[in-house]
Design a protein around this motif. Sequence first.
Motif, PDB file in Angstrom:
ATOM      1  N   LEU A 161     -15.214  -7.486  -7.099  1.00 54.20           N
ATOM      2  CA  LEU A 161     -14.110  -8.017  -6.297  1.00 54.20           C
ATOM      3  C   LEU A 161     -13.567  -6.965  -5.328  1.00 54.20           C
ATOM      4  N   GLU A 162     -13.575  -5.698  -5.749  1.00 54.16           N
ATOM      5  CA  GLU A 162     -13.115  -4.646  -4.858  1.00 54.16           C
ATOM      6  C   GLU A 162     -14.073  -4.494  -3.671  1.00 54.16           C
ATOM      7  N   MET A 163     -15.374  -4.657  -3.917  1.00 52.70           N
ATOM      8  CA  MET A 163     -16.345  -4.624  -2.828  1.00 52.70           C
ATOM      9  C   MET A 163     -16.140  -5.790  -1.872  1.00 52.70           C
ATOM     10  N   GLY A 173      -7.373  -3.184  -3.775  1.00 57.68           N
ATOM     11  CA  GLY A 173      -6.641  -3.657  -4.938  1.00 57.68           C
ATOM     12  C   GLY A 173      -6.065  -5.049  -4.785  1.00 57.68           C
ATOM     13  N   TYR A 174      -6.449  -5.764  -3.738  1.00 57.31           N
ATOM     14  CA  TYR A 174      -5.901  -7.100  -3.467  1.00 57.31           C
ATOM     15  C   TYR A 174      -6.057  -8.026  -4.672  1.00 57.31           C
ATOM     16  N   PHE A 175      -7.210  -7.949  -5.353  1.00 56.29           N
ATOM     17  CA  PHE A 175      -7.490  -8.866  -6.459  1.00 56.29           C
ATOM     18  C   PHE A 175      -7.083  -8.312  -7.829  1.00 56.29           C
ATOM     19  N   GLU A 176      -6.651  -7.059  -7.865  1.00 56.24           N
ATOM     20  CA  GLU A 176      -6.465  -6.394  -9.146  1.00 56.24           C
ATOM     21  C   GLU A 176      -5.452  -7.095 -10.043  1.00 56.24           C
TER      22      GLU A 176
END
Length: 330
Positions: A161-163, A173-176
């Motif tokens: 997701l970070e990629m 970190g948008y999805f973190e």
Amino acid sequence: MKELKDSKWFDVEFVPKDYVFSKEYGPRNLDSPVCDSIPVIDLSKANGHIDPVEAILSASQEFGFFQVINHGIPENKVSDAMSVLKEFFDMPSKETHTKGWIYTNSTDYAKDGVHLWRENLKHPCHPIEDCIHLWPENPTRYQEVISAYLVEIQKLSLRILEMICEGLGLKGGYFEDMSEVQLLSSNIYPPCPDPNLTLGILPHQDPSLITVLYQGDSTGLQVMKDGQWVNVGAIPNAFVVNIGNQLEIISNGRLKSIKHRVVNNTRDTRLSIATFVNPSPDCIIEPAKVLVNEMEPSRYTPKQYKEYVQYNNAFGDYTVAIQNALRSEN
């Protein structure tokens, strides 16, 4: 506890009538060649391979599916998970915790009176420490092995997701804070006397951000590409990753959530572990602000994730049941 007796329902010479799907759903093109165009992405950046971020974004835009190798998950964690799940499905009877995990054999899953040629185990995964006691107690090592596997899947999913975040131009970190490995769904598909008549899983899209699937050396997964079903080959120690509906929404349609299904075969048993990386139930899902402008207006209406799954019945009933179960335990 409810005990389900599981006879060898699949040990038959002919496919029973109530397992035969209409031509609308039937496989029909089982002999299509293994698709070698589904991208295989090396996450190690070794040997001069294309940059993984670029490769993942391209695959997610064109196919909605890709496989990853050199992903960093120890082989023993994967083989242990597959082994303990096989033990579970091989048990002559299963006790189902009605508040936590759900086991269904072929007679429990149907569409329009037709049953799928598979058995399924489903349970929550997040947070592990709060829901592990809701998982199967047999085999006795199940909880230990699967929790170790899920820790690795969580790390891999956040990495992917970070990629994707980087590839879309989103802030790091948008999805973190909005991605959780919420659900495990494992399936076993026994050999079938006539796979042209049956299906393991109906065509569908996933309600997740991404889904991370391990299928070992088993074939049977098919993806819709340019109006045709194509087979996704099995690559040793690789994970199949597909874009879910929520990530298509967040990307404002740049990434694609693609229909897929599972077909059966006459010889081999297919065993797979799917883990669904979902937003939290109360999370508002909408296109990322930086991906919306006058040239690219928002294509989707903001909606809480729990509203989405309930409205679309995509694990909706199960998601609500799990939420209620975890609340009652606290």
